[in-house]
Scaffold this motif. Sequence first.
Motif, short mmCIF file in Angstrom:
data_model
loop_
_atom_site.label_atom_id
_atom_site.label_comp_id
_atom_site.label_asym_id
_atom_site.label_seq_id
_atom_site.Cartn_x
_atom_site.Cartn_y
_atom_site.Cartn_z
N ALA A 145 16.94 61.07 49.78
CA ALA A 145 16.66 59.67 50.02
C ALA A 145 17.16 58.83 48.85
CB ALA A 145 15.16 59.45 50.22
N LEU A 146 16.96 59.33 47.62
CA LEU A 146 17.42 58.62 46.44
C LEU A 146 18.94 58.47 46.48
CD1 LEU A 146 16.73 57.49 43.58
CD2 LEU A 146 17.22 59.77 42.72
N ILE A 147 19.62 59.56 46.85
CA ILE A 147 21.08 59.50 46.87
C ILE A 147 21.57 58.57 47.98
CG2 ILE A 147 23.05 60.94 47.51
CD1 ILE A 147 21.69 62.98 45.48
N ASN A 148 20.89 58.57 49.13
CA ASN A 148 21.23 57.60 50.18
C ASN A 148 21.10 56.17 49.64
OD1 ASN A 148 21.78 59.37 52.17
ND2 ASN A 148 19.80 59.23 53.18
N TYR A 149 20.02 55.94 48.90
CA TYR A 149 19.77 54.61 48.35
C TYR A 149 20.89 54.22 47.40
CZ TYR A 149 17.59 51.08 45.38
OH TYR A 149 17.33 49.96 44.65
N LEU A 150 21.28 55.13 46.49
CA LEU A 150 22.30 54.82 45.51
C LEU A 150 23.64 54.59 46.20
CD1 LEU A 150 21.47 57.37 42.67
CD2 LEU A 150 21.01 54.92 42.74
N ARG A 151 23.94 55.40 47.24
CA ARG A 151 25.21 55.24 47.93
C ARG A 151 25.28 53.89 48.65
NH1 ARG A 151 28.23 59.82 49.53
NH2 ARG A 151 28.34 59.11 51.67
N ARG A 152 24.18 53.50 49.25
CA ARG A 152 24.18 52.22 49.96
C ARG A 152 24.33 51.06 49.00
NH1 ARG A 152 20.69 52.55 55.35
NH2 ARG A 152 21.24 54.71 55.70
N LEU A 173 11.89 53.96 56.75
CA LEU A 173 12.72 53.34 55.72
C LEU A 173 14.17 53.79 55.88
CD1 LEU A 173 10.70 53.78 52.42
CD2 LEU A 173 11.38 51.64 53.47
N PRO A 174 15.14 52.87 55.72
CA PRO A 174 16.53 53.24 55.99
C PRO A 174 17.01 54.44 55.19
CG PRO A 174 16.37 51.07 54.99
CD PRO A 174 15.00 51.44 55.43
N HIS A 175 16.57 54.57 53.93
CA HIS A 175 17.08 55.67 53.10
C HIS A 175 16.51 57.01 53.54
CE1 HIS A 175 17.92 52.12 50.95
NE2 HIS A 175 16.67 51.94 50.61
#
Lengths: 197, 191
Positions: free
Chosen positions: A187-194, B163-165
């Motif tokens: 989830a953290l990596i998804n956040y950073l990528r976005r 949550l989207p992430h």
Amino acid sequence: MTSVSRIFKNGIVENNPLFVQALGLCPALAVTTSASNGLGMGIATTSVLICSNVVISLIARFIPQNVRIPCYIVIIATFVTMLEFVLAAYVPALNQALGIFIPLIAVNCIVMGRAESFASKNGSFLSAADGLAMGLGFTAGLVLLGGIREIFGTMSLFGFVISETFPQTIAMILPPGAFITLAFLMALINYLRRRTA
Amino acid sequence: MELFALAFSAILVNNFVLSRFLGICPFLGVSKKIETAVGMGIAVAFIMTMASALTYIVNVYILEMLGLGFMYNIMFILIIASFVQVIELLLKKVSPVLYEALGVYLPLMATNCAILGVTVINRDMSFNFIRSVVHGFAGGVGFLLAIVVFAGIRERIEHNDILPHFQGFPIALLAASMMAIAFMGFSGWIL
């Protein structure tokens, strides 16, 4: 940018096998009870990946298209068997800790995936670089996962005690901790990528 | 009684997916719908049982007798891969519907670590023929149980506001961790 540096960027960051492609999850979840186990597993997988990539890139054009997958499997399994003996002889403790997951490197999706999508189409030098890059990306993921689990689970890192008094969360080194840690890291990596995209 | 304990341990206490971490790829990949999850689970259980029997025979009567025990890994993978190929041809002919539903995951069964894993565990623990087959079958039933329950959970999650992430893999992994906690309740019953 030269193609070698692009390969490394691709393997370690952009297409990280663990966090982005979600390959090789079985060993990633099972052996990362400590950072050093993760490191050992990562190095073991990397060495198989480099060897199999080089051999497959050299002989790919002699293998008939229809039987290529069984051929790749035999080549990979051969290197895994060799690795098993090397580990049993020189680092028996690590061999004990990784246990069944050493023979199971032979069915690791990352090794097979790189053989099929990269090594069969490229020269041996680039394939070796690709194996090293993907292996390093996987190792980095395993060490991160193992490190986090070890810190929360036993309050130590690479075997060195961090805190004697802070409570240890045993669940983190048990199976549920593996799933939770990987979920939050992804989830953290998804956040950073976005955010960067 | 001893066989029952072995089966019980392989299904619940040492569940292949949730406590041994074998077969995570199909567990996360084919668990979006209950129907396909049931099909996949049954196929894996069947192949695990058959693979346990076949690899036991080959290991004991061919490899060990010729002193080639170290070749087990290569041999087991080839046995499983060719067996999966046979099943694929058979399913195509007998049940085209199931064949379509399993799709790409059927050939991928050859590189499923739950199947190779059970054969390697059988060999490491030097189980006899009956125990190997029971262990393979029970491991497969454990996989079936885990993937069907997990598919049920994921069907519910699908309609929730996440949550989207966390969409996709992360939320599935969180659900799996909750299941793993539930299965930890069995630990200590039988080793």
